[in-house]
Design an enzyme around this catalytic site. Structure first.
Site, PDB file in Angstrom:
ATOM      1  N   CYS A 144     -16.026  15.302  -3.132  1.00  0.00           N
ATOM      2  CA  CYS A 144     -17.083  14.283  -3.125  1.00  0.00           C
ATOM      3  C   CYS A 144     -17.995  14.431  -1.926  1.00  0.00           C
ATOM      4  O   CYS A 144     -19.065  13.852  -1.874  1.00  0.00           O
ATOM      5  CB  CYS A 144     -16.486  12.888  -3.157  1.00  0.00           C
ATOM      6  SG  CYS A 144     -15.651  12.508  -1.626  1.00  0.00           S
ATOM      7  N   GLU A 150     -24.208  14.465 -11.033  1.00  0.00           N
ATOM      8  CA  GLU A 150     -23.159  15.124 -10.247  1.00  0.00           C
ATOM      9  C   GLU A 150     -22.505  16.202 -11.119  1.00  0.00           C
ATOM     10  O   GLU A 150     -22.040  15.908 -12.220  1.00  0.00           O
ATOM     11  CB  GLU A 150     -22.104  14.092  -9.827  1.00  0.00           C
ATOM     12  CG  GLU A 150     -21.032  14.691  -8.951  1.00  0.00           C
ATOM     13  CD  GLU A 150     -19.919  13.708  -8.606  1.00  0.00           C
ATOM     14  OE1 GLU A 150     -19.533  12.894  -9.465  1.00  0.00           O
ATOM     15  OE2 GLU A 150     -19.410  13.786  -7.463  1.00  0.00           O
TER      16      GLU A 150
HETATM   17  P1  NAD Z   1     -12.433  10.059 -12.930  1.00  0.00           P
HETATM   18  O1  NAD Z   1     -13.339   8.922 -12.701  1.00  0.00           O
HETATM   19  O2  NAD Z   1     -12.509  10.775 -14.223  1.00  0.00           O
HETATM   20  O3  NAD Z   1     -10.901   9.598 -12.790  1.00  0.00           O
HETATM   21  C1  NAD Z   1     -10.439   8.907 -11.662  1.00  0.00           C
HETATM   22  C2  NAD Z   1      -9.258   8.019 -12.055  1.00  0.00           C
HETATM   23  O4  NAD Z   1      -9.707   7.051 -13.008  1.00  0.00           O
HETATM   24  C3  NAD Z   1      -8.108   8.769 -12.706  1.00  0.00           C
HETATM   25  O5  NAD Z   1      -6.900   8.260 -12.183  1.00  0.00           O
HETATM   26  C4  NAD Z   1      -8.255   8.447 -14.188  1.00  0.00           C
HETATM   27  O6  NAD Z   1      -7.012   8.384 -14.847  1.00  0.00           O
HETATM   28  C5  NAD Z   1      -8.917   7.073 -14.202  1.00  0.00           C
HETATM   29  N1  NAD Z   1      -9.839   6.892 -15.325  1.00  0.00           N
HETATM   30  C6  NAD Z   1     -10.617   7.839 -15.907  1.00  0.00           C
HETATM   31  N2  NAD Z   1     -11.345   7.287 -16.900  1.00  0.00           N
HETATM   32  C7  NAD Z   1     -11.029   5.972 -16.945  1.00  0.00           C
HETATM   33  C8  NAD Z   1     -11.466   4.878 -17.744  1.00  0.00           C
HETATM   34  N3  NAD Z   1     -12.357   5.034 -18.704  1.00  0.00           N
HETATM   35  N4  NAD Z   1     -10.928   3.660 -17.514  1.00  0.00           N
HETATM   36  C9  NAD Z   1     -10.017   3.472 -16.541  1.00  0.00           C
HETATM   37  N5  NAD Z   1      -9.572   4.488 -15.745  1.00  0.00           N
HETATM   38  C10 NAD Z   1     -10.064   5.719 -15.938  1.00  0.00           C
HETATM   39  O7  NAD Z   1     -12.651  11.064 -11.695  1.00  0.00           O
HETATM   40  P2  NAD Z   1     -12.035  12.510 -11.486  1.00  0.00           P
HETATM   41  O8  NAD Z   1     -12.665  13.460 -12.439  1.00  0.00           O
HETATM   42  O9  NAD Z   1     -10.552  12.453 -11.414  1.00  0.00           O
HETATM   43  O10 NAD Z   1     -12.537  12.833 -10.000  1.00  0.00           O
HETATM   44  C11 NAD Z   1     -13.801  13.347  -9.715  1.00  0.00           C
HETATM   45  C12 NAD Z   1     -14.752  12.258  -9.291  1.00  0.00           C
HETATM   46  O11 NAD Z   1     -14.235  11.560  -8.169  1.00  0.00           O
HETATM   47  C13 NAD Z   1     -16.107  12.786  -8.829  1.00  0.00           C
HETATM   48  O12 NAD Z   1     -17.115  11.965  -9.341  1.00  0.00           O
HETATM   49  C14 NAD Z   1     -16.043  12.669  -7.312  1.00  0.00           C
HETATM   50  O13 NAD Z   1     -17.297  12.563  -6.667  1.00  0.00           O
HETATM   51  C15 NAD Z   1     -15.232  11.440  -7.157  1.00  0.00           C
HETATM   52  N6  NAD Z   1     -14.612  11.353  -5.845  1.00  0.00           N
HETATM   53  C16 NAD Z   1     -15.146  10.472  -4.958  1.00  0.00           C
HETATM   54  C17 NAD Z   1     -14.616  10.376  -3.686  1.00  0.00           C
HETATM   55  C18 NAD Z   1     -15.207   9.424  -2.680  1.00  0.00           C
HETATM   56  O14 NAD Z   1     -14.597   9.235  -1.654  1.00  0.00           O
HETATM   57  N7  NAD Z   1     -16.343   8.815  -2.925  1.00  0.00           N
HETATM   58  C19 NAD Z   1     -13.517  11.177  -3.323  1.00  0.00           C
HETATM   59  C20 NAD Z   1     -12.978  12.052  -4.266  1.00  0.00           C
HETATM   60  C21 NAD Z   1     -13.544  12.130  -5.533  1.00  0.00           C
END
Ligand code: NAD
Length: 501
Positions: free
Chosen positions: A288, A389
């Site tokens: 991120c 992104e």
């Molecule tokens: P994601 O949003 O797909 O998933 C994150 C979590 O949410 C997982 O545990 C997943 O099981 C859950 N989830 C997914 N869809 C859901 C839904 N519809 N309803 C409820 N829960 C749900 O993210 P990802 O692909 O695992 O990670 C990548 C993303 O995380 C990127 O956008 C990145 O920028 C972000 N990120 C942000 C930071 C920060 O500090 N701002 C740090 C690391 C990653």
């Protein structure tokens, strides 16, 4: 007994201090991104299983909250030592399930251990404040108390570091915890929980459920859960923030990003190129805080891009667990396909491909999720590859003529996680630091991730909430404040002596 070391056997979940087999009918396979071999299976826990974990946490909280803070800290000290002992194994596991190279994985484990070290300071961190004689014979004290059951929902890209942003501080503050790791990279989180048990954490203080939306919705809806810490993509962060708040919970939701690095005409070219390579292509761009946009100001573009392309071609892409690799594969086939689609879109939209990562092959690993480092020049802010992104090894270059144009571009972007400026002029850096609407800023530092004792301060669509992750913000987030005003009557005192001011 079930042999859980075999990849086909579903992993157990941790509820109330017991590792139990899930009764879920749904499972997710965890794959090695280098080969796409299945290295583990985890259950996608049901609502009732998640509710059981919450109930176990609530029961443990009643005892844990009264354990003196120095004794809670002592368990964290022990945990820190165990993690130091295990850090190479954890890094290997991160690299295996995520794909990032060992040096990146080791760095992220180290950052996770830093969080535990920070949390050991809880006897000082949780202290309240006191003022004697706020009024006649009255004193005022503030106390910080734990919230109760806290939960975290984590992304795939930092299986150790992100859970550690929350669990150690929450637990040190006297809360009980439910962790829901990413279903794509849950294996390291399960191992971390085993190590917490080894440190002597009482049963039920930390519970781990693997799962997807069903488990997340159970955490949102269950009234026993007092706080939600989320890290992931912006649409899901917004969903968690809105619904968690609607259910009366304290929420911190860290979200997606589009981070710009501004290269000024007086930037040190060699240092800027090295910073761009590591920040855009490190962890295959699945960070991120990755730099995904390079904004060149004036005539720095030609010499910078020439060198950048030369250096990018030298990057060694290969298995994360091979110490010779500098960039690994993407986490899953689906994610690789998504990143490749963005590269197709960028090419169709008319950006110039200076390095094309499509069709990338790594000898000996035909099934890996490979996308080579990709650079698009002449990117226009109206293009999809600029606006969205991508979360892969794709760097967009936007050329502008002035510093003000660079600043306005960043400030117009809906995300506000991280940014950096490379310059040798202090006043330019100062103006940038003051005016840019982004929460984490690097001056000649491409990935300005705050250490454990500072908060992780994303802005705009990169964060929903008020109190950020870790640092003093983390302590405030995981505690409730109480102000006590007390008065004791002194029978012997002569009322006449009291001052009436
Ligand atoms: P994601 O949003 O797909 O998933 C994150 C979590 O949410 C997982 O545990 C997943 O099981 C859950 N989830 C997914 N869809 C859901 C839904 N519809 N309803 C409820 N829960 C749900 O993210 P990802 O692909 O695992 O990670 C990548 C993303 O995380 C990127 O956008 C990145 O920028 C972000 N990120 C942000 C930071 C920060 O500090 N701002 C740090 C690391 C990653």
């Amino acid at each position: 007994m079930t042999d859980t070391t075999r990849s086909s056997v579903p992993r157990k979940i941790l509820v109330g201090g017991k590792w139990i087999e899930s009764r879920s009918a749904r499972f997710e396979s965890v794959t090695d991104p280098t080969t796409n071999e299945v290295i583990g299976r985890v259950p996608l826990c049901s609502k009732s299983e998640t509710d059981a974990a919450i109930e176990a946490a609530a029961k443990a909280f009643e005892i844990w909250r009264d354990v003196p803070a120095p004794r809670r800290a002592a368990i964290l000290f022990k945990y820190q030592n165990i993690l130091l002992r295990e850090q190479n194994n954890l890094a290997h596991l991160v690299s295996q399930e995520h794909g990032k190279v060992l040096s990146d994985a080791a760095g992220s484990v180290r950052r996770g251990i830093d969080m535990v070290e920070f949390a050991t300071g809880v006897p000082s961190l949780m202290q309240g404040r006191t003022l004697e004689d706020v009024s006649s014979q009255m004193d005022c004290h503030s106390w910080r108390q734990p919230l109760g059951v806290c939960a975290a929902i984590c992304p795939f890209n930092f299986p150790v570091m992100v859970p550690m942003w929350f669990a150690p501080i929450a637990i040190a503050c006297g809360n009980a915890f439910v962790l829901k790791p990413s279903e794509k990279t849950p294996l390291t989180s399960l191992r971390m929980a085993e190590l917490f048990e080894e440190a002597g954490l009482p049963p039920g203080v930390l519970n781990v459920v693997t799962g997807d939306k069903e488990a997340v919705d159970a955490l949102i809806e269950n009234p026993t859960v007092k706080s939600l810490s989320f890290v992931g993509s912006t649409p899901v962060a917004r969903y968690i923030y809105e619904n968690g708040s609607k259910h009366g919970k304290r929420v911190q939701a860290l979200a997606g990003a589009k981070n710009h690095l501004v290269a000024m005409p007086d930037a040190n070219i060699q240092e800027t190129v090295a910073a761009l390579i590591s920040s855009a292509f490190g962890s295959a761009g699945e960070r991120c805080m990755a730099i995904s946009v390079c904004v060149t100001v004036g005539d720095v573009a030609e010499p910078l891009l020439k060198r950048l392309v030369e250096e990018t071609r030298k990057l060694r892409v290969g298995p994360g667990t091979d110490p010779a690799s500098e960039m690994g594969p993407l986490v899953t086939r689906e994610h690789m396909a998504r990143v490749l689609r963005y590269i197709d879109i960028g090419a169709r939209e008319g950006a110039s491909l200076l390095a094309d990562g499509r069709g990338y092959k790594v000898q000996g690993y035909p099934e890996g999720n490979w996308v080579g480092p990709t650079i698009f020049d002449n990117v226009n802010p109206s293009m999809t590859i600029y606006k969205e992104e991508i979360f892969g090894p794709v760097l967009c270059v936007v050329r502008v003529n002035t510093f003000d144009e660079a600043l306005n571009l960043i400030n117009a972007n809906p995300f506000g996680n991280g940014t950096a400026i490379f310059t040798s002029d202090g006043m330019t850096a100062r103006t940038f630091r003051k005016k840019v609407q982004v929460g984490m800023i690097g001056v000649n530092v491409a990935i300005p991730v705050p250490l454990a004792f500072f908060p992780f301060t994303g802005w705009k669509d990169s964060f929903f909430g008020t109190l950020h992750a870790h640092g003093q913000d983390g302590v405030l987030f995981f505690t409730e404040q109480k102000i006590v005003t007390s008065r004791w009557f002194d029978e012997k005192s002569d009322a006449k002596k009291r001052m009436s001011i």
